[in-house]
Design a protein around this motif. Structure first.
Motif, PDB file in Angstrom:
ATOM      1  N   THR A 173       0.880  -1.264   0.028  1.00  0.00           N
ATOM      2  CA  THR A 173       0.118  -0.009   0.036  1.00  0.00           C
ATOM      3  C   THR A 173       1.017   1.087   0.070  1.00  0.00           C
ATOM      4  O   THR A 173       2.248   1.165   0.148  1.00  0.00           O
ATOM      5  CB  THR A 173      -0.873  -0.102   1.187  1.00  0.00           C
ATOM      6  OG1 THR A 173      -0.210  -0.031   2.407  1.00  0.00           O
ATOM      7  CG2 THR A 173      -1.890  -1.080   1.161  1.00  0.00           C
ATOM      8  N   ASN A 174       0.316   2.406  -0.115  1.00  0.00           N
ATOM      9  CA  ASN A 174       1.032   3.695  -0.166  1.00  0.00           C
ATOM     10  C   ASN A 174       0.653   4.516   0.749  1.00  0.00           C
ATOM     11  O   ASN A 174       1.001   5.674   0.382  1.00  0.00           O
ATOM     12  CB  ASN A 174       0.680   4.184  -1.466  1.00  0.00           C
ATOM     13  CG  ASN A 174       0.869   3.064  -2.887  1.00  0.00           C
ATOM     14  OD1 ASN A 174       1.901   2.857  -3.028  1.00  0.00           O
ATOM     15  ND2 ASN A 174      -0.318   2.964  -3.513  1.00  0.00           N
ATOM     16  N   PHE A 175       0.369   4.051   2.181  1.00  0.00           N
ATOM     17  CA  PHE A 175       0.100   5.061   3.067  1.00  0.00           C
ATOM     18  C   PHE A 175       1.170   6.018   3.216  1.00  0.00           C
ATOM     19  O   PHE A 175       1.181   7.440   3.420  1.00  0.00           O
ATOM     20  CB  PHE A 175      -0.289   4.431   4.272  1.00  0.00           C
ATOM     21  CG  PHE A 175      -1.481   3.893   4.299  1.00  0.00           C
ATOM     22  CD1 PHE A 175      -2.804   4.647   4.361  1.00  0.00           C
ATOM     23  CD2 PHE A 175      -1.749   2.544   4.438  1.00  0.00           C
ATOM     24  CE1 PHE A 175      -3.638   4.127   4.505  1.00  0.00           C
ATOM     25  CE2 PHE A 175      -2.890   1.837   4.363  1.00  0.00           C
ATOM     26  CZ  PHE A 175      -4.062   2.536   4.439  1.00  0.00           C
ATOM     27  N   ALA A 217       6.239   9.321  -3.076  1.00  0.00           N
ATOM     28  CA  ALA A 217       6.172   9.395  -4.521  1.00  0.00           C
ATOM     29  C   ALA A 217       4.833   9.007  -5.276  1.00  0.00           C
ATOM     30  O   ALA A 217       4.482   9.349  -6.247  1.00  0.00           O
ATOM     31  CB  ALA A 217       7.184   8.167  -5.141  1.00  0.00           C
ATOM     32  N   GLN A 218       4.006   8.151  -4.258  1.00  0.00           N
ATOM     33  CA  GLN A 218       2.946   7.957  -4.539  1.00  0.00           C
ATOM     34  C   GLN A 218       1.608   9.167  -4.008  1.00  0.00           C
ATOM     35  O   GLN A 218       0.425   8.975  -4.098  1.00  0.00           O
ATOM     36  CB  GLN A 218       2.218   6.771  -4.208  1.00  0.00           C
ATOM     37  CG  GLN A 218       2.949   5.718  -5.216  1.00  0.00           C
ATOM     38  CD  GLN A 218       1.934   5.585  -6.123  1.00  0.00           C
ATOM     39  OE1 GLN A 218       0.927   6.034  -6.480  1.00  0.00           O
ATOM     40  NE2 GLN A 218       2.506   5.129  -7.367  1.00  0.00           N
ATOM     41  N   GLY A 219       2.146  10.167  -3.442  1.00  0.00           N
ATOM     42  CA  GLY A 219       1.307  11.161  -2.876  1.00  0.00           C
ATOM     43  C   GLY A 219       1.078  10.864  -1.374  1.00  0.00           C
ATOM     44  O   GLY A 219       0.237  11.457  -0.504  1.00  0.00           O
ATOM     45  N   GLY A 220       1.533   9.817  -0.704  1.00  0.00           N
ATOM     46  CA  GLY A 220       1.382   9.523   0.768  1.00  0.00           C
ATOM     47  C   GLY A 220       2.127  10.246   1.683  1.00  0.00           C
ATOM     48  O   GLY A 220       3.214  10.922   0.952  1.00  0.00           O
ATOM     49  N   LEU A 257       1.923  11.609   8.273  1.00  0.00           N
ATOM     50  CA  LEU A 257       0.637  11.083   8.931  1.00  0.00           C
ATOM     51  C   LEU A 257       1.024  10.014   9.886  1.00  0.00           C
ATOM     52  O   LEU A 257       0.147  10.143  11.160  1.00  0.00           O
ATOM     53  CB  LEU A 257       0.001  10.463   7.813  1.00  0.00           C
ATOM     54  CG  LEU A 257      -1.541   9.729   8.256  1.00  0.00           C
ATOM     55  CD1 LEU A 257      -2.479  10.538   8.969  1.00  0.00           C
ATOM     56  CD2 LEU A 257      -2.154   8.853   7.358  1.00  0.00           C
ATOM     57  N   LEU A 285      -7.139  12.978   4.211  1.00  0.00           N
ATOM     58  CA  LEU A 285      -5.864  13.303   3.882  1.00  0.00           C
ATOM     59  C   LEU A 285      -5.462  13.122   2.363  1.00  0.00           C
ATOM     60  O   LEU A 285      -4.770  14.000   1.778  1.00  0.00           O
ATOM     61  CB  LEU A 285      -4.798  13.024   4.671  1.00  0.00           C
ATOM     62  CG  LEU A 285      -3.393  13.479   4.831  1.00  0.00           C
ATOM     63  CD1 LEU A 285      -3.329  15.021   5.167  1.00  0.00           C
ATOM     64  CD2 LEU A 285      -2.184  12.702   5.616  1.00  0.00           C
ATOM     65  N   TYR A 286      -5.526  11.847   1.990  1.00  0.00           N
ATOM     66  CA  TYR A 286      -5.054  11.589   0.499  1.00  0.00           C
ATOM     67  C   TYR A 286      -6.095  11.933  -0.573  1.00  0.00           C
ATOM     68  O   TYR A 286      -5.798  11.411  -1.543  1.00  0.00           O
ATOM     69  CB  TYR A 286      -4.627   9.885   0.833  1.00  0.00           C
ATOM     70  CG  TYR A 286      -3.381   9.756   1.723  1.00  0.00           C
ATOM     71  CD1 TYR A 286      -2.679  10.680   1.671  1.00  0.00           C
ATOM     72  CD2 TYR A 286      -3.256   8.440   2.402  1.00  0.00           C
ATOM     73  CE1 TYR A 286      -1.485  10.304   2.799  1.00  0.00           C
ATOM     74  CE2 TYR A 286      -2.213   8.054   2.937  1.00  0.00           C
ATOM     75  CZ  TYR A 286      -1.358   9.321   3.390  1.00  0.00           C
ATOM     76  OH  TYR A 286      -0.307   9.058   4.231  1.00  0.00           O
ATOM     77  N   ARG A 301      -4.777  13.799  -3.377  1.00  0.00           N
ATOM     78  CA  ARG A 301      -3.220  13.463  -3.903  1.00  0.00           C
ATOM     79  C   ARG A 301      -3.009  12.375  -4.746  1.00  0.00           C
ATOM     80  O   ARG A 301      -1.869  11.768  -4.592  1.00  0.00           O
ATOM     81  CB  ARG A 301      -2.589  13.307  -2.457  1.00  0.00           C
ATOM     82  CG  ARG A 301      -2.735  14.559  -1.315  1.00  0.00           C
ATOM     83  CD  ARG A 301      -1.648  14.191  -0.570  1.00  0.00           C
ATOM     84  NE  ARG A 301      -1.580  15.198   0.648  1.00  0.00           N
ATOM     85  CZ  ARG A 301      -0.660  15.334   1.855  1.00  0.00           C
ATOM     86  NH1 ARG A 301       0.361  14.446   1.661  1.00  0.00           N
ATOM     87  NH2 ARG A 301      -0.732  15.978   2.696  1.00  0.00           N
ATOM     88  N   VAL A 319      -1.799  10.172  -7.579  1.00  0.00           N
ATOM     89  CA  VAL A 319      -0.700  10.737  -8.515  1.00  0.00           C
ATOM     90  C   VAL A 319      -0.938   9.869  -9.905  1.00  0.00           C
ATOM     91  O   VAL A 319      -0.987  10.514 -10.933  1.00  0.00           O
ATOM     92  CB  VAL A 319       0.661   9.995  -8.006  1.00  0.00           C
ATOM     93  CG1 VAL A 319       1.938  10.286  -9.082  1.00  0.00           C
ATOM     94  CG2 VAL A 319       1.113  10.936  -6.863  1.00  0.00           C
ATOM     95  N   VAL A 379      -2.679   6.221  -3.778  1.00  0.00           N
ATOM     96  CA  VAL A 379      -3.043   6.238  -2.224  1.00  0.00           C
ATOM     97  C   VAL A 379      -4.498   6.252  -2.019  1.00  0.00           C
ATOM     98  O   VAL A 379      -5.308   5.797  -0.734  1.00  0.00           O
ATOM     99  CB  VAL A 379      -2.734   7.707  -1.782  1.00  0.00           C
ATOM    100  CG1 VAL A 379      -1.185   7.778  -1.273  1.00  0.00           C
ATOM    101  CG2 VAL A 379      -3.038   8.819  -2.821  1.00  0.00           C
TER     102      VAL A 379
END
Ligand SMILES: [Cu+2]
Lengths: 637, 210
Positions: free
Chosen positions: A246-248, A252-255, A259, B56-57, B60, B62, B141
């Motif tokens: 996952t990308n929390f 680079a993925q907006g995570g 947080l 929050l995400y 965002r 991408v 995300v």
């Protein structure tokens, strides 16, 4: 009124349907596996936590050996990472919290006049989860990597997949899963304390008559119940990032790695109060007894404890001033942090007011309580300097911070805990601890502690970074670091003296009377050690410090006088031990252990991604839960 | 502050799951019921963490699908409505057993579990649809925060269904009596909570545009 009156003659009962025969033993080794007695569970918590305390201490000494001089070579960098991670994690989750639960478990029912906690089997479940969670964390040493990402486990260091090579090994997996598991145990014990305190007080034990220790544990229990789920959520995200891509926390993925810090410190700051409020409670019990004065400003102490419980939720970002939160957030959290110092300061003045003008007896518990006040005040003052943002930016990640939180948590919690040991030991084990050895423990600990942690303020201000395994010799840090290491060994010596004291007095100690300190609260009105049923008669509480008022009264000039021992009030001040076999108590049970056994199985399944382990884990869990639900809390007899 | 007396504390202990009917406690509420309230308040913060992450995400993403690309609001509205109705049947089930009407109790309780199962079926369908359209846990995300949040909620609903069916099975074997109705009440508290959490998720996650 005294006991449940049951008809003695009943038709032969049909055996209740249950998969496992209900355990009956209340003595012997096996009884410790099935007990639901809050006092036995407290001893289990305390003994286990003390073992982890020794382990964490050994870890700290290894760290100090490595740092005793420049360019140390006792440990490699990665061993050093593992040791400071495990030292912190152990002290917070396997020593500090469980010791508080140990004291809470033993004392809350006694101080409110109850025979047990609200959920006796859930209580034992909490202990098993703590034990197995701790063993699980430490099993990482043998199974591909102990935790090594710091006790705070910042992302993306911990959340990057194993093959990214940030933290080699399975350390973060053991850490996240282990902490989630320990969190389950903490929430259950917090929940249990909340319900016990609000629902099971003896007649007349109103909220404002409760001992301060009980009040502080109530705040702690609420904080635990609300803080743990925040970190559990964060840990689940870390585990998913690491194992299911996952990308929390993948920037680079907006995570957003920050947080994690928000969620962690939203737990982490209340956690500081979870650790320190029990200490404040213990000290508030000891001071009045050894100053022979009622606690000064009881309600102020209670309400400032509650205020800390609320304000503690609004200051978490002071741990993140260096991350660039923006001026508005930084100012707000700085202000809130300065604000929370007020109720804390109020308490310190209350304690001083309690001792002021009292006839002070400097027994071991009192020495530790006074040590607590002094050390905790120093820690509080350095804490206030963290609220000043420019100073904090300078101090972040240096030994100044290490000095600060050890003054709060060691100078605070550990001093209070050792004071609590000295104070309640006779009640719990029926033997007095040796006073001389107790004083040696105290002075060694006080000297060793200040030698260890006071120089760290200077080292930090001189720029020595924390979490760094070595330093060069031209930094000017050599002498102070050596002093710190020597201090660490003096602390170890003081703990050794305490353990010798325990062994020696257990073998041939003086037998403790019911009320050796001339104390004030209900637990001293019953025999030492406390009988299984606690109170033969459920007490009728008439005042704050009820037991004191049963013993003492005032003469016509307002002087304190002991009631004549044949007066109606004095009679029954101290209970006789009775044969309590007809008192209805919750019955022992296997199922807390059975349910808990399923948890490490599932935890290993998660860490090793082994679906085959899921099946036995779930089966154990389900079997345990169903059998638990069917089994009555108390077996009829 | 309650001055309620505790004529017999030992008796109060038995209310771990109140077997002998009401127990005398300081607040008047049983330990088990208060315990469930405290547990649920703890769960609020647990879900709060994941909802915060989702919000929050939100803006965002991408690459890959956005909420706008995959959401099927009419479909999710229907399954949400069904879950909402299950709270109504839960209320009816509790009222029935408190009256001693075991036949209606079983019907309403079973209906509650059934509605819950339909909701979970809808969620499985939705997850597979989203996956086909290119949204996975690891895609972006949005995928991460959406699947983990709604998945954990689904796990809670599933646990609730198992709980309800267990009570239903006990009732079918005549092992659940009027005196045990608090067991149903506590299961009901949990069930309503899971429902309310879904209403929050549906509003915040599905309905509020970015
Ligand atoms: Cu803090």
């Amino acid at each position: 009124m005294t006991t449940t009156i049951e008809k003695v003659i009943v038709a032969p009962e049909e055996p209740r349907q249950s998969v496992l025969r209900r355990p009956k033993e209340t003595t012997g080794v096996w009884s410790w596996f099935t007990t639901v007695d809050h006092k036995k569970i407290a001893i289990l918590y305390g003994a286990t936590a003390l073992i982890f305390f020794v382990i964490a201490g050994i870890e700290a000494l290894l760290i100090r050996l490595q740092l005793a001089g420049p360019n140390g070579s006792v440990l490699t960098a990665s061993q050093y990472n593992t040791l400071f991670t495990m030292h912190g994690t152990t002290m917070v989750f396997l020593v500090g919290m469980p010791l508080a639960v140990a004291f809470g478990n033993y004392l809350i029912p006694l101080q409110i006049g109850a025979r047990d906690v609200a959920f006796p089997r859930l209580n034992m479940f909490g202990f098993w989860v703590f034990l197995f969670g701790g063993l699980f964390l430490y099993s990482g040493f043998f199974l591909g990597g102990a935790p090594n990402g710091g006790w705070f486990g910042y992302t993306p260091l911990t959340s990057a997949p194993m093959d990214a090579g940030f933290l080699p090994g399975r350390g973060p997996d053991f850490w996240t899963i282990g902490l989630i598991m320990l969190g389950v145990g903490s929430v259950t014990s917090g929940l249990n304390f909340v319900i016990t305190i609000i629902n099971m007080r003896a007649p007349g034990m109103t909220l404002m008559r409760m001992p301060v220790f009980v009040w502080m544990m109530l705040v702690v229990a609420f904080l635990t119940v609300f803080a743990i789920p925040c970190v559990t959520a964060a840990l689940i995200m870390v585990f998913f990032d690491r194992n299911f891509s996952t990308n929390f926390f993948v920037a680079a993925q907006g995570g957003d790695p920050l947080l994690y810090q928000h969620l962690f410190w939203l737990f982490g700051h209340p956690e500081v109060y979870i650790l320190i409020l029990p200490g404040m409670g213990i000290v508030s019990e000891i001071l009045p007894v050894f100053a022979r004065k009622p606690l000064f400003g009881y309600s102020v102490i209670v309400f400032s404890g509650i205020a800390i419980g609320f304000l503690g939720w609004g200051v978490w970002a002071h741990h993140m001033f260096a991350t660039g939160l923006g001026p508005v957030a930084v100012s707000a959290f700085s202000l809130a942090t300065l604000l929370i110092a007020i109720p804390t300061g109020v308490k310190i003045f209350n304690w001083l007011g309690t001792v002021w003008g009292g006839s002070v007896r400097l027994k071991t518990p009192m020495l530790f309580a006074l040590g607590f006040i002094a050390m905790f005040t120093l820690g509080g003052l350095s804490g206030v300097t963290h609220a000043i943002v420019p100073a904090d930016t300078q101090q972040t990640d240096t030994y100044y911070v290490v000095a600060h939180f050890h003054y709060v948590l060691f100078g605070g919690l550990v001093f209070a805990i050792f004071g609590g040991f000295a104070y309640w030991w006779p009640k719990v084990f029926g033997k007095m601890l040796n006073e001389k050895m107790g004083k040696i423990t105290f002075w060694f600990m006080l000297i060793g502690f200040n030698m260890t942690f006071f120089p760290m303020h200077f080292l930090g201000l001189q720029g020595q970074p924390r979490r760094t395994y070595t330093y060069a010799s031209n930094m000017g840090w050599d002498k102070l670091n050596l002093l710190v290491t020597v201090g660490g060994f003096i602390i170890a010596l003081s703990v050794a003296v305490f353990l010798v004291n325990v062994i020696v007095t257990t073998v041939k100690g003086e037998v403790a009377p019911e009320d050796p300190w001339d104390a004030r609260t209900l637990e001293w009105s019953i025999p030492s050690p406390v009988p299984e049923y606690n109170f033969a008669k459920v007490p009728q509480v008439k005042a704050r410090d009820d037991f004191w008022h049963r013993k003492y009264t005032e003469d016509d000039q307002g002087r304190l006088v002991l009631r004549p021992s044949d007066s109606a009030d004095y009679k029954g001040a101290v209970e006789e031990r009775v044969d309590g076999h007809d008192i209805h108590l919750p019955s022992p049970s296997y199922y807390p252990l059975v349910v808990t056994l399923g948890m490490p199985v599932l935890a290993y399944a998660a860490v090793f991604k082994e679906p085959l382990l899921v099946i036995p884990g779930v089966l154990l869990l389900l079997f345990g839960i169903y059998a638990w639900a069917i089994e009555p809390g108390t077996e009829e007899h | 502050m309650s001055e309620t007396t505790l004529p017999d504390l030992a008796h109060a202990l038995e209310s771990e799951i109140s077997i002998h009917g009401h127990a005398d406690t300081n607040t008047g509420a049983t330990n088990a019921k208060l315990g469930m309230w405290v547990f649920l308040s703890s769960e609020c913060l647990f879900f709060g963490g994941f909802i915060a992450a989702y919000l929050l995400y939100k803006g965002r993403i991408v690459s890959g699908p956005t909420p706008h690309d995959v959401y099927n609001i009419p479909f999710t509205s229907v399954t949400s409505f069904i879950l909402l109705m299950s709270s109504l049947t839960m209320v009816l089930a509790l009222a029935s057993i408190q009256r001693g009407d075991h036949r209606r109790f079983r019907i309403w309780l079973f209906a509650t579990a059934l509605f819950g199962t339909v909701f979970i079926g809808g969620q499985i369908y939705e997850f597979t649809e989203f996956y086909r359209e290119g949204l996975s846990l690891s895609e972006n995300v949005f995928g991460s925060s959406f699947f983990v949040l709604t998945g954990l909620h689904g796990a809670h609903v599933t646990a609730g269904i198992i709980w309800l069916l267990t009570l239903w099975g006990m009732s079918m074997q005549n092992k659940l009596h009027v005196q045990n109705s608090e067991r149903v009440e506590i299961a009901g508290l949990y069930w309503h909570f899971v429902d309310v959490v879904w209403i929050v998720i549906f509003t915040v996650v599905y309905l509020i545009p970015k």
